[in-house]
Design an enzyme around this catalytic site. Structure first.
Site, PDB file in Angstrom:
ATOM      1  N   GLU A 100      -5.037   1.165   2.719  1.00 53.25           N
ATOM      2  CA  GLU A 100      -4.683   0.151   4.125  1.00 53.25           C
ATOM      3  C   GLU A 100      -4.580   0.233   5.614  1.00 53.25           C
ATOM      4  OE1 GLU A 100      -2.555  -2.378   6.752  1.00 53.25           O
ATOM      5  OE2 GLU A 100      -2.068  -0.957   6.092  1.00 53.25           O
ATOM      6  N   GLU A 101      -4.438   1.394   5.456  1.00 50.29           N
ATOM      7  CA  GLU A 101      -4.202   2.569   6.487  1.00 50.29           C
ATOM      8  C   GLU A 101      -6.075   3.100   7.256  1.00 50.29           C
ATOM      9  OE1 GLU A 101      -2.130   1.730   8.474  1.00 50.29           O
ATOM     10  OE2 GLU A 101      -0.262   1.902   7.718  1.00 50.29           O
ATOM     11  N   GLU A 107       4.672  -6.049   4.210  1.00 50.97           N
ATOM     12  CA  GLU A 107       4.609  -4.646   4.940  1.00 50.97           C
ATOM     13  C   GLU A 107       5.694  -5.156   6.004  1.00 50.97           C
ATOM     14  OE1 GLU A 107       2.094  -3.537   6.721  1.00 50.97           O
ATOM     15  OE2 GLU A 107       0.753  -3.855   4.679  1.00 50.97           O
ATOM     16  N   ASP A 153      -0.404   4.175   0.481  1.00 49.99           N
ATOM     17  CA  ASP A 153      -0.913   5.374   1.848  1.00 49.99           C
ATOM     18  C   ASP A 153      -0.374   5.174   2.883  1.00 49.99           C
ATOM     19  OD1 ASP A 153      -2.399   2.881   1.783  1.00 49.99           O
ATOM     20  OD2 ASP A 153      -3.994   3.600   3.081  1.00 49.99           O
ATOM     21  N   HIS A 185       4.454   4.421  12.257  1.00 47.95           N
ATOM     22  CA  HIS A 185       3.723   5.260  12.585  1.00 47.95           C
ATOM     23  C   HIS A 185       4.185   6.281  13.800  1.00 47.95           C
ATOM     24  CE1 HIS A 185      -0.237   2.709  11.641  1.00 47.95           C
ATOM     25  NE2 HIS A 185       1.214   2.532  10.260  1.00 47.95           N
ATOM     26  N   HIS A 218       0.796  -1.678  -0.203  1.00 49.23           N
ATOM     27  CA  HIS A 218       0.357   0.030   0.426  1.00 49.23           C
ATOM     28  C   HIS A 218       0.924   1.383   0.523  1.00 49.23           C
ATOM     29  CE1 HIS A 218       0.817   0.268   4.336  1.00 49.23           C
ATOM     30  NE2 HIS A 218       0.714  -0.278   4.333  1.00 49.23           N
TER      31      HIS A 218
END
Length: 398
Positions: free
Chosen positions: A145-146, A174, A79, A363, A77
């Site tokens: 995805e997020e 991931e 995003d 994150h 992903h």
């Protein structure tokens, strides 16, 4: 940014992706960056935009080189989560800056770095073997995805089925590595259920409780019943299921008022001994018992963002582990820990595993990836392709 028609360089591509402020659900040019590289290398690219009421439109990408089977798919992903307060960062979160052997930026670890690595690995592999390759390489890239994951991978897979597109195995990039690159490959994920419980009562004055119906004691009893016993003791591949009460609220600022309702939110991360349906029945049974004993009424709303799944260790995961061990000298652990990922959709159509960069800074402010890890991960992904197409689809069947 223009790329030559040659194998992509992981650092250059990762920087270009990080500089796209693709905070969910915005693409901000990230897919175009990939399309330029992939189309220049002969991939057929399909930009897929999906919509649904009450959710934002999301742009996705499916790209494929070759038409023959087997079709090896990399998934990921573009995003990212918001950068948060700028003051928390020592660098521009969307600058793609390099310092002291590290690439900084939102998405460096989760997971633009890995996308850059598998694009680079794929183009290098095709440069070496494309003329003689009996098979295909594809990329499934989502921008959701997020976010709610409604207009992303699940709908891309549906579109692929309608188009007759079949993938034989999938490796999701991931950030699975826990402490160092190569220490972990994920072979499944726990399910996730969120329950919203409201106990209804009758508002009244605290001096006259007999004229009211206080919902708080009933809510407390229900929560006590729900949490009284462990959900399970785990399995060989999964840790025990875990339940957390995340909110309790009566929305009542007055000390002399009995509220009309009391609410709680629960989140359950569950293994493959349980399902969203079985957990819902369990929650309802606990609440019904308290309601029957104490009277009153309640409402329960449940959302399941993904069921637990396991792709048991076998030829595909062994192949990935062998590539890691050959390049890094360590044998990875197979586990299912962590949150959900888009592998929860992909496992329905083919064997899937997840392997990517260390996730220690994902994150967080000053998210980064080691430059050396970008090079090594690219080499591992290339080795996976070498081993897969050398062995063929029959040897890697479920």
């Amino acid at each position: 940014m223009t790329f030559a028609r040659a194998a992509a360089e992981p650092l250059e591509l990762a920087q270009a992706l990080i500089r796209c402020q693709s905070v969910t659900p915005h693409d901000a040019g990230a897919l175009e960056v990939l399309e330029v590289v992939l189309e220049g290398f002969g991939f057929d690219c399909h930009r897929l935009i999906f919509s649904q009421s009450d959710t934002p439109d999301v742009a996705n990408l499916y790209a494929r080189w070759g038409r023959a089977q087997p079709n090896f798919c990399f998934a990921g992903h573009t995003d990212v989560v918001p950068a948060g307060g700028r003051r928390a960062w020592s660098v521009d979160p969307f600058g793609g800056e390099v310092s002291a052997g590290k690439l900084y930026g939102r998405g460096a670890a989760d997971m633009k770095g890995a996308i850059a690595c598998f694009v680079a690995a794929s183009t290098r592999f095709l440069a070496a073997h494309g003329k003689d390759l009996q098979g295909s390489i594809s990329l499934l890239i989502t921008g959701d995805e997020e976010g709610p994951a409604v207009n992303g991978t699940a709908k891309v897979l549906r579109w692929m089925a309608e188009q007759g597109e079949k993938i034989d195995v999938c490796l999701v990039g991931e950030p699975t590595s826990a402490k160092r690159l190569g220490d972990t490959v994920k072979i499944g994920r726990r399910g996730s259920l969120t329950a919203y419980l409201t106990v209804h009562g009758v508002q009244g004055h605290t001096a006259y409780p007999h004229l009211a119906d206080n919902p708080i004691p009933k809510l407390m009893r229900m929560l006590d019943a729900i949490t009284a016993e462990p959900l399970d003791s785990g399995t060989p591949h999964f840790q025990p299921s875990a339940l957390a009460i995340t909110t309790v609220d009566v929305d009542n600022p007055a000390a002399n008022v009995i509220p009309a309702a009391a609410r709680a939110t629960l989140n359950i991360r569950f293994n493959d001994l349980l399902t969203g349906e079985s957990l819902t029945r369990r929650l309802e049974a606990c609440c019904n018992k308290v309601r029957d004993e104490m009277g009153g009424d309640y409402s329960l709303s449940v959302e399941v963002s993904g069921e637990a799944f396991l792709c048991k260790p076998g030829p595909f995961t062994d192949l990935i582990a062998a590539a890691i061990e050959a390049r890094l000298g360590i044998k990875p652990e197979f586990n299912t820990a962590g949150g959900t990922s888009d592998a929860r959709f992909i496992h329905r159509v083919c064997p899937v595993a997840e392997f990517g960069l260390p996730g220690l800074t994902m994150h967080k402010a000053d998210e980064y990836v080691e430059l050396a890890d970008l090079d090594v991960l690219t080499a591992v992904y290339g080795d996976v392709l070498e081993r897969y197409f050398r062995r063929g689809p029959v040897a890697l069947a479920r």
